[in-house]
Design a protein around this motif. Structure first.
Motif, PDB file in Angstrom:
ATOM      1  N   GLN A 105       0.818  -1.213   0.000  1.00 18.61           N
ATOM      2  CA  GLN A 105       0.000   0.000   0.000  1.00 18.61           C
ATOM      3  C   GLN A 105       0.854   1.267   0.000  1.00 18.61           C
ATOM      4  OE1 GLN A 105      -3.265   0.373  -0.408  1.00 18.61           O
ATOM      5  NE2 GLN A 105      -3.412  -1.839  -0.619  1.00 18.61           N
ATOM      6  N   ASN A 106       2.031   1.186   0.603  1.00 15.85           N
ATOM      7  CA  ASN A 106       2.879   2.369   0.758  1.00 15.85           C
ATOM      8  C   ASN A 106       4.100   2.397  -0.150  1.00 15.85           C
ATOM      9  OD1 ASN A 106       1.291   3.499   2.939  1.00 15.85           O
ATOM     10  ND2 ASN A 106       2.040   1.783   4.151  1.00 15.85           N
ATOM     11  N   GLU A 107       4.251   1.378  -0.994  1.00 17.12           N
ATOM     12  CA  GLU A 107       5.441   1.365  -1.848  1.00 17.12           C
ATOM     13  C   GLU A 107       5.304   2.368  -2.991  1.00 17.12           C
ATOM     14  OE1 GLU A 107       6.396  -2.226  -4.013  1.00 17.12           O
ATOM     15  OE2 GLU A 107       4.288  -2.745  -4.188  1.00 17.12           O
ATOM     16  N   GLU A 108       6.450   2.839  -3.469  1.00 14.59           N
ATOM     17  CA  GLU A 108       6.477   3.890  -4.491  1.00 14.59           C
ATOM     18  C   GLU A 108       5.722   3.487  -5.765  1.00 14.59           C
ATOM     19  OE1 GLU A 108       9.610   6.714  -6.926  1.00 14.59           O
ATOM     20  OE2 GLU A 108      10.400   5.125  -5.651  1.00 14.59           O
ATOM     21  N   ALA A 109       5.893   2.236  -6.217  1.00 16.43           N
ATOM     22  CA  ALA A 109       5.229   1.795  -7.452  1.00 16.43           C
ATOM     23  C   ALA A 109       3.707   1.920  -7.341  1.00 16.43           C
ATOM     24  CB  ALA A 109       5.622   0.353  -7.771  1.00 16.43           C
ATOM     25  N   HIS A 110       3.152   1.584  -6.185  1.00 11.71           N
ATOM     26  CA  HIS A 110       1.709   1.678  -5.957  1.00 11.71           C
ATOM     27  C   HIS A 110       1.253   3.136  -5.931  1.00 11.71           C
ATOM     28  CE1 HIS A 110      -1.971   1.179  -3.230  1.00 11.71           C
ATOM     29  NE2 HIS A 110      -2.298   0.583  -4.353  1.00 11.71           N
ATOM     30  N   LEU A 111       2.009   3.971  -5.256  1.00 13.41           N
ATOM     31  CA  LEU A 111       1.657   5.385  -5.149  1.00 13.41           C
ATOM     32  C   LEU A 111       1.725   6.087  -6.506  1.00 13.41           C
ATOM     33  CD1 LEU A 111       3.447   6.190  -1.768  1.00 13.41           C
ATOM     34  CD2 LEU A 111       1.019   5.630  -2.154  1.00 13.41           C
ATOM     35  N   ILE A 112       2.690   5.692  -7.351  1.00  9.36           N
ATOM     36  CA  ILE A 112       2.788   6.266  -8.703  1.00  9.36           C
ATOM     37  C   ILE A 112       1.566   5.854  -9.522  1.00  9.36           C
ATOM     38  CG2 ILE A 112       4.051   6.122 -10.896  1.00  9.36           C
ATOM     39  CD1 ILE A 112       6.644   5.971  -9.186  1.00  9.36           C
ATOM     40  N   PHE A 113       1.173   4.582  -9.438  1.00  8.43           N
ATOM     41  CA  PHE A 113      -0.010   4.109 -10.154  1.00  8.43           C
ATOM     42  C   PHE A 113      -1.246   4.909  -9.751  1.00  8.43           C
ATOM     43  CE2 PHE A 113      -3.789   1.408  -9.479  1.00  8.43           C
ATOM     44  CZ  PHE A 113      -4.221   1.325 -10.792  1.00  8.43           C
ATOM     45  N   ILE A 114      -1.453   5.099  -8.460  1.00  8.27           N
ATOM     46  CA  ILE A 114      -2.619   5.854  -7.990  1.00  8.27           C
ATOM     47  C   ILE A 114      -2.586   7.280  -8.533  1.00  8.27           C
ATOM     48  CG2 ILE A 114      -3.739   6.847  -5.950  1.00  8.27           C
ATOM     49  CD1 ILE A 114      -2.857   4.273  -4.445  1.00  8.27           C
ATOM     50  N   GLU A 115      -1.441   7.909  -8.457  1.00  9.52           N
ATOM     51  CA  GLU A 115      -1.319   9.285  -8.938  1.00  9.52           C
ATOM     52  C   GLU A 115      -1.607   9.377 -10.435  1.00  9.52           C
ATOM     53  OE1 GLU A 115      -1.162  13.232  -8.727  1.00  9.52           O
ATOM     54  OE2 GLU A 115      -1.045  11.908  -6.987  1.00  9.52           O
ATOM     55  N   GLU A 116      -1.100   8.414 -11.211  1.00 13.14           N
ATOM     56  CA  GLU A 116      -1.294   8.428 -12.664  1.00 13.14           C
ATOM     57  C   GLU A 116      -2.739   8.163 -13.078  1.00 13.14           C
ATOM     58  OE1 GLU A 116       3.130   6.934 -14.170  1.00 13.14           O
ATOM     59  OE2 GLU A 116       1.450   5.516 -14.212  1.00 13.14           O
ATOM     60  N   CYS A 117      -3.472   7.385 -12.275  1.00 15.98           N
ATOM     61  CA  CYS A 117      -4.777   6.894 -12.727  1.00 15.98           C
ATOM     62  C   CYS A 117      -5.979   7.338 -11.899  1.00 15.98           C
ATOM     63  CB  CYS A 117      -4.743   5.367 -12.790  1.00 15.98           C
ATOM     64  SG  CYS A 117      -3.582   4.756 -14.022  1.00 15.98           S
ATOM     65  N   LYS A 118      -5.787   8.003 -10.794  1.00 12.25           N
ATOM     66  CA  LYS A 118      -6.904   8.311  -9.901  1.00 12.25           C
ATOM     67  C   LYS A 118      -7.998   9.141 -10.556  1.00 12.25           C
ATOM     68  CE  LYS A 118      -4.674  12.301  -7.778  1.00 12.25           C
ATOM     69  NZ  LYS A 118      -4.032  12.809  -6.577  1.00 12.25           N
ATOM     70  N   ASP A 119      -7.658   9.918 -11.574  1.00 11.39           N
ATOM     71  CA  ASP A 119      -8.668  10.728 -12.259  1.00 11.39           C
ATOM     72  C   ASP A 119      -9.536   9.899 -13.208  1.00 11.39           C
ATOM     73  OD1 ASP A 119      -7.803  13.000 -10.942  1.00 11.39           O
ATOM     74  OD2 ASP A 119      -6.417  13.564 -12.551  1.00 11.39           O
ATOM     75  N   LEU A 120      -9.170   8.650 -13.451  1.00 10.56           N
ATOM     76  CA  LEU A 120      -9.923   7.808 -14.378  1.00 10.56           C
ATOM     77  C   LEU A 120     -11.143   7.162 -13.733  1.00 10.56           C
ATOM     78  CD1 LEU A 120      -6.965   5.943 -16.136  1.00 10.56           C
ATOM     79  CD2 LEU A 120      -8.164   8.015 -16.897  1.00 10.56           C
ATOM     80  N   TRP A 121     -11.064   6.885 -12.433  1.00 13.29           N
ATOM     81  CA  TRP A 121     -12.159   6.155 -11.804  1.00 13.29           C
ATOM     82  C   TRP A 121     -13.057   7.047 -10.972  1.00 13.29           C
ATOM     83  CZ3 TRP A 121      -7.133   3.974 -10.481  1.00 13.29           C
ATOM     84  CH2 TRP A 121      -6.593   4.465  -9.299  1.00 13.29           C
ATOM     85  N   GLU A 122     -14.322   6.629 -10.878  1.00 11.85           N
ATOM     86  CA  GLU A 122     -15.271   7.338 -10.031  1.00 11.85           C
ATOM     87  C   GLU A 122     -15.546   6.566  -8.746  1.00 11.85           C
ATOM     88  OE1 GLU A 122     -18.945   7.908 -12.071  1.00 11.85           O
ATOM     89  OE2 GLU A 122     -19.275   5.779 -12.414  1.00 11.85           O
TER      90      GLU A 122
END
Length: 132
Positions: A105-122
């Motif tokens: 949950q706290n690893e960099e790869a996961h945080l980058i994914f969330i940042e890149e894609c969070k605007d895609l989901w509702e």
């Protein structure tokens, strides 16, 4: 006759080594801890959004230090009333322990994914399960 048997055996060996799983490609599901995530996109039919999500998610999972196995899916056409096919993507990731999932949950790869894609989901729903 011997030539025919040898040819058939050679075809079988080539087919199974070319198309079957190998130790390098086979992953074993870890029953200790499963993390299941469902994503509902704002624009589920947008091909660019889907491509961005899939690329980012695959990069993230490839770089995760904690995820043991993963499955990325889309809903099939539901043929039973109990099947919810309203989501855009599903993700199942297994871990060797709840602590490993917390690290994920706290690893960099996961945080980058969330940042890149969070605007895609509702909407995102997560189901975590300990193995029994």
């Amino acid at each position: 006759m011997k030539t025919g048997i040898i040819s058939l055996l050679l075809i079988f060996v080539v087919a199974t080594t070319s198309f079957g799983q190998t130790e390098d490609t086979m992953k074993t599901f870890d029953p200790a801890f499963a993390h299941t995530v469902y994503f509902w996109f704002k624009n589920p039919d947008n091909k660019a959004d889907r491509a961005k999500f899939e690329s980012s998610l695959k990069t993230f999972l490839k770089n995760s230090k904690y995820a043991k196995t993963n499955f990325i899916g889309t809903p099939p056409k539901a043929i039973r009333d109990v099947v919810d096919g309203s989501f855009t993507y599903s993700l199942i990731v297994t871990f060797e322990s709840p602590e490993a999932q917390e690290g994920y949950q706290n690893e960099e790869a996961h945080l980058i994914f969330i940042e890149e894609c969070k605007d895609l989901w509702e909407k995102v729903i997560v189901y975590d399960s300990n193995g029994i």
